[in-house]
Write a protein that holds these residues in place. Structure first.
Motif, short mmCIF file in Angstrom:
data_model
loop_
_atom_site.label_atom_id
_atom_site.label_comp_id
_atom_site.label_asym_id
_atom_site.label_seq_id
_atom_site.Cartn_x
_atom_site.Cartn_y
_atom_site.Cartn_z
N GLU A 83 0.72 -1.20 -0.03
CA GLU A 83 0.03 -0.01 0.11
C GLU A 83 0.76 1.29 0.34
N GLN A 84 1.98 0.97 0.91
CA GLN A 84 2.95 2.33 0.65
C GLN A 84 4.39 2.08 0.23
N ARG A 85 4.81 2.99 -0.45
CA ARG A 85 6.23 2.85 -1.01
C ARG A 85 6.86 4.11 -0.49
N ASP A 86 8.28 3.99 -0.71
CA ASP A 86 9.11 5.03 -0.31
C ASP A 86 10.43 4.82 -1.42
N ALA A 87 11.38 5.92 -1.16
CA ALA A 87 12.41 5.80 -2.30
C ALA A 87 13.40 4.62 -2.21
N VAL A 88 13.66 3.91 -1.02
CA VAL A 88 14.33 2.83 -0.86
C VAL A 88 13.76 1.58 -0.92
N GLY A 89 12.41 1.84 -1.05
CA GLY A 89 11.66 0.28 -0.99
C GLY A 89 11.94 -0.32 0.38
N SER A 90 11.51 0.18 1.37
CA SER A 90 11.61 -0.20 2.69
C SER A 90 10.83 -1.42 3.07
N GLY A 91 9.67 -1.33 2.52
CA GLY A 91 8.47 -2.36 2.72
C GLY A 91 9.10 -3.77 2.26
N ALA A 92 10.13 -3.78 1.26
CA ALA A 92 10.70 -5.10 0.99
C ALA A 92 11.68 -5.81 2.09
N THR A 93 12.17 -5.20 2.79
CA THR A 93 12.89 -5.77 3.83
C THR A 93 11.99 -5.80 5.12
N ASP A 94 10.99 -5.21 5.64
CA ASP A 94 10.46 -5.29 6.72
C ASP A 94 9.69 -6.88 6.76
#
Length: 325
Positions: A83-94
């Protein structure tokens, strides 16, 4: 009247005879199903450019896994849509990011019936849609991206993924991930290298499937479609770095590259029948221009015939159900 001495047609005169002398038979275990899990959905949502393919919830993906396993499909490759994205793709490592949660759900559901595979790339998780983190000039920073990939690799392995599909086309990604996984105690995690991944026009429907935020293009890291030898070079590099399996993507427009890699590689070689290839068959069939089931079979057989040991295809479960084993 001339009477031919050599008559190859003898071996084509009946369905039974054709089956008996067939050089290649596809087995369901040689098929891998790509699947999408989207955060925030209450029910599956069909992807308009991929008729018959859905973005799934954490609940509905269980049914997809069971149907594929019952059909004998060999594996499922998971993609997460946050649902949420950011510049470094932090959701991928969460660990609680949608893809890692989906891996845990699918691993629990699958057991030993089907291999659990996960896409290891940042593009679904970045707000700019690129496969890596960007530097101050807006370019993909190869080495900084490797650090994120390493974190992703550990997170996905700990979530239960047996095969990690490194699809970002960063230089050194296989060696970096292998070292990181081994140091973290995940020596048994398998690395699938998207070795010859081309900057293709056939990825269009996939962009809808993952709600891509891509700005610009990926030609500085994905391969030029005109380059054949480079595909073999990339595969050799990945094998030297420790890849357990190598991939050619897309499949149908790159059968020459697939044949080259298959002839040279000493590890399994897979190929990805990508979203645009699926969509073209579906669209032509819906317009009555081709025979759908025959086209599906012929396309997958052609990929196997060119040398793929397994095929990622959105037709995986349907086609597996049609095979008699």
């Amino acid at each position: 009247m001339y009477k031919p001495v050599i008559r190859p047609r003898r071996l084509r005169q009946s369905a039974a005879m054709r089956r008996q002398v067939r050089e290649l038979n596809v087995h369901p275990n040689e098929l891998i199903l790509p699947a999408f899990v989207r955060e925030g959905l209450s029910e599956p949502q069909e992807i308009s450019s991929l008729p018959g393919i859905y973005q799934h919830t954490l609940d509905s993906i269980r049914r997809v896994v069971n149907e594929a396993a019952e059909a004998g499909v060999g594996g499922i490759m998971l993609f997460g849509v946050p649902e949420q994205r950011d510049a470094v793709g932090s959701g991928a490592t969460d660990p609680e990011g949608i893809l890692n949660r989906a891996i845990r759900v699918v691993a629990e559901e699958a057991g030993d019936a089907i291999t659990v595979q996960a896409d290891l790339c940042l593009d679904e998780f970045t707000d700019h849609g690129h496969c890596g983190v960007l530097d101050s000039r807006g370019r993909v920073d190869n080495d900084a991206t490797l650090e994120s990939y390493n974190e992703m690799a550990v997170a996905q392995a700990e979530a239960g993924a047996q095969i990690l599909g490194l699809s970002g086309m960063m230089d050194g990604q296989i060696a970096a991930a292998r070292d990181t996984l081994d140091d973290a105690g995940h020596e048994d995690t398998i690395l699938l290298a998207y070795s010859a991944k081309y900057a293709s026009a056939f990825y269009g429907p996939f962009r809808e499937a993952v709600d891509s935020q891509l700005q610009g293009d990926r030609r500085t890291y994905q391969m030029d479609p005109a380059n054949r030898r480079e595909g073999l070079l990339e595969a050799h590099i990945d094998i030297e770095e420790g890849a357990d399996i190598v991939m050619v993507k897309p499949a149908m427009s790159y059968l020459d590259v697939l044949a080259d890699v298959s002839a040279a590689a000493e590890v399994p070689v897979w190929a990805y029948q990508v979203s645009g290839e699926y969509a073209m068959i579906q669209a032509a069939a819906q317009n009555g221009w081709i025979e759908r089931e025959r086209a599906i079979a012929e396309s997958i057989v052609s990929i196997r015939r060119a040398g793929a040991d397994a095929v990622l295809t959105y037709f995986a479960t349907e086609y597996a159900q049609s095979l008699r084993w």
